[in-house]
Design an enzyme around this catalytic site. Sequence first.
Site, PDB file in Angstrom:
ATOM      1  N   ALA A  45      35.421  18.233 -13.261  1.00  0.00           N
ATOM      2  CA  ALA A  45      35.730  16.980 -12.565  1.00  0.00           C
ATOM      3  C   ALA A  45      36.986  16.276 -13.086  1.00  0.00           C
ATOM      4  O   ALA A  45      37.889  15.935 -12.308  1.00  0.00           O
ATOM      5  CB  ALA A  45      34.514  16.062 -12.620  1.00  0.00           C
ATOM      6  N   ARG A  86      36.907  20.702  -2.348  1.00  0.00           N
ATOM      7  CA  ARG A  86      35.568  20.695  -2.956  1.00  0.00           C
ATOM      8  C   ARG A  86      34.979  19.291  -2.788  1.00  0.00           C
ATOM      9  O   ARG A  86      35.644  18.316  -3.094  1.00  0.00           O
ATOM     10  CB  ARG A  86      35.622  21.066  -4.449  1.00  0.00           C
ATOM     11  CG  ARG A  86      36.149  22.467  -4.717  1.00  0.00           C
ATOM     12  CD  ARG A  86      36.063  22.833  -6.191  1.00  0.00           C
ATOM     13  NE  ARG A  86      34.665  23.096  -6.585  1.00  0.00           N
ATOM     14  CZ  ARG A  86      34.285  23.230  -7.855  1.00  0.00           C
ATOM     15  NH1 ARG A  86      35.160  23.076  -8.838  1.00  0.00           N
ATOM     16  NH2 ARG A  86      33.016  23.483  -8.151  1.00  0.00           N
ATOM     17  N   GLN A 191      30.576  29.722 -16.353  1.00  0.00           N
ATOM     18  CA  GLN A 191      31.481  28.839 -17.105  1.00  0.00           C
ATOM     19  C   GLN A 191      31.008  28.699 -18.560  1.00  0.00           C
ATOM     20  O   GLN A 191      31.805  28.485 -19.464  1.00  0.00           O
ATOM     21  CB  GLN A 191      31.544  27.450 -16.466  1.00  0.00           C
ATOM     22  CG  GLN A 191      32.262  27.385 -15.133  1.00  0.00           C
ATOM     23  CD  GLN A 191      31.329  27.515 -13.940  1.00  0.00           C
ATOM     24  OE1 GLN A 191      30.342  28.274 -13.983  1.00  0.00           O
ATOM     25  NE2 GLN A 191      31.601  26.817 -12.862  1.00  0.00           N
ATOM     26  N   ASP A 232      29.809  15.381 -12.324  1.00  0.00           N
ATOM     27  CA  ASP A 232      30.804  15.450 -11.259  1.00  0.00           C
ATOM     28  C   ASP A 232      30.786  14.204 -10.395  1.00  0.00           C
ATOM     29  O   ASP A 232      31.745  13.924  -9.676  1.00  0.00           O
ATOM     30  CB  ASP A 232      30.545  16.700 -10.414  1.00  0.00           C
ATOM     31  CG  ASP A 232      30.856  17.952 -11.219  1.00  0.00           C
ATOM     32  OD1 ASP A 232      29.960  18.417 -11.947  1.00  0.00           O
ATOM     33  OD2 ASP A 232      32.002  18.433 -11.164  1.00  0.00           O
TER      34      ASP A 232
HETATM   35  C1  LIG Z   1      33.777  17.784 -17.625  1.00  0.00           C
HETATM   36  S1  LIG Z   1      33.606  18.892 -16.331  1.00  0.00           S
HETATM   37  C2  LIG Z   1      32.423  18.167 -15.327  1.00  0.00           C
HETATM   38  C3  LIG Z   1      31.630  19.181 -14.531  1.00  0.00           C
HETATM   39  O1  LIG Z   1      32.457  20.011 -13.653  1.00  0.00           O
HETATM   40  C4  LIG Z   1      31.914  21.345 -13.671  1.00  0.00           C
HETATM   41  O2  LIG Z   1      31.815  21.937 -12.411  1.00  0.00           O
HETATM   42  P1  LIG Z   1      32.825  23.142 -11.950  1.00  0.00           P
HETATM   43  O3  LIG Z   1      32.915  24.116 -13.080  1.00  0.00           O
HETATM   44  O4  LIG Z   1      32.155  23.703 -10.706  1.00  0.00           O
HETATM   45  O5  LIG Z   1      34.121  22.448 -11.626  1.00  0.00           O
HETATM   46  C5  LIG Z   1      30.535  21.165 -14.257  1.00  0.00           C
HETATM   47  O6  LIG Z   1      29.632  20.630 -13.308  1.00  0.00           O
HETATM   48  C6  LIG Z   1      30.848  20.166 -15.346  1.00  0.00           C
HETATM   49  O7  LIG Z   1      29.726  19.610 -15.941  1.00  0.00           O
END
Ligand SMILES: CSC[C@H]1O[C@H](OP(=O)(O)O)[C@H](O)[C@@H]1O
Length: 343
Positions: A45, A86, A191, A232
Site C-alpha cells: 500500500a 488495483r 510475498q 491496505d
Molecule cells: C505495508 S504493505 C501493506 C499491504 O500491502 C500488501 O498487499 P500486496 O502485496 O498485494 O500489495 C499486503 O496486504 C501488505 O500487508
Amino acid sequence: MRTIFWDNCVKLIDQTKLPEKFEILECKRVEELAEAIKKLAVRGAPALEAAGAYGIALAAHERDFSSVDEMKEHLKKSAELLASTRPTAVNLFVGIERALNAALKGESVEEIRKLALKEAEKIAEEDVERNKLMGRFGAKLIEDGDTILTICNTGRLATVDWGTALGVIRSAVEEGKRVKVIACETRPLNQGSRLTAWELMQDGIDVTLIADSMAGIVMQRGMVDKVIVGADRIVRDAVFNKIGTYTLAVLAKEHGIPFFVAAPLTTFDWEREAKDVEIEERSKEELIYCHITCKNRLIAPKDVEVFNPAFDATPLKYVSAIITERGVVFPPYEENVPKILKK
Ligand SMILES: CSC[C@H]1O[C@H](OP(=O)(O)O)[C@H](O)[C@@H]1O
C-alpha cells in the site's frame, strides 16, 4: 534501498522476480507503470501511494503537449488509468489524487511537470519518515525475546523504504530487543517466503518460514507472542489486508495473542465501512500453478473453478491496537481514530 524512484522515468525494483534475480524496471510511459502495478512488480500500500504519484509525474513528462489544457486532460486520463489498476489499497488513490491536484495548479507545461514531480518526491520522502516514526511507536509494544508472526511483506519492498509492520520489528531490533519472526509464506504470490524471509535474513533477523496453514499450530504451541500485520485500507469497522489476515486475527483472539496493525494515516478511509470496499480478485493462474512465474508446473486441473481474493477484511474487534506515525491507537476506535486523524 528505495523500491521506487525517479530518474527521468519511474524506476522500480521488479518484485515479480526472486530477490537474488531482482532487476530494476524502467517505466517510461504511464501504461508501463500501470502494468507494473497490476502484476505486482511494485506492491504494498505505501509503495503504491508513491507509485500513483510518480505515475502522474510520468504522465507529465512522457510526451510533448500542444497546450496546457491538452496536458491537463492527459493527466486526468492517466490518473484514471492508474486508479483502475488495483481497487483495495486506498493509498494508491491518495497518491494519485495528491500529485494530480498539485500538478493542476500549474499554468505552463514546465511548471506542471515540476509540481507533479515535486509532490511525488515529497510523498516518497514522507513515507520513509513516517515508517521510522511508526517503527519507534510500535517498538514500544514489543518485548525483548518476543516471537512475532507476520503475513505478506510489509518491509522495505512494500514501502519506499524501512517498512510498516517489518519497520516496527526493525526498530525493536535497533533498540536492542531480541526478536524472532515467524513469516507466513502468503500464498498464492508468496510475498512472505520470497520477500519477507529474504529481507529479514538480509538484516540478520531470526526468521522461520511457515505455510499459511501452519499459523494455528504455532499459536497453539505457544510459539507466537504477538502478531503484527500491515494494512491496505482501514475503515470504520474493519482492516483490509492480505488474504489470510482475518484467519490470523481470529486465531490470535482464540489464543489470547495481541494482534497489531501497522499502517500510515493515509491507509485510513474512515468515512467508509467494509461493505463499501471492493476486494481485488486476481487471476486463476496464480492458484493453478505452483507459482505464477512457473507456468510449466500445474498443481491443479486447468479447468478447475478458482476464487482468488487478494485481501480480506478483519473486523476491528480482533485488532488490539493500530500503530501509526502519530502514535498507537487503542480501542474504542470509533472514539480514538478520529482524534489521531485530526491531530
Ligand atoms: C505495508 S504493505 C501493506 C499491504 O500491502 C500488501 O498487499 P500486496 O502485496 O498485494 O500489495 C499486503 O496486504 C501488505 O500487508
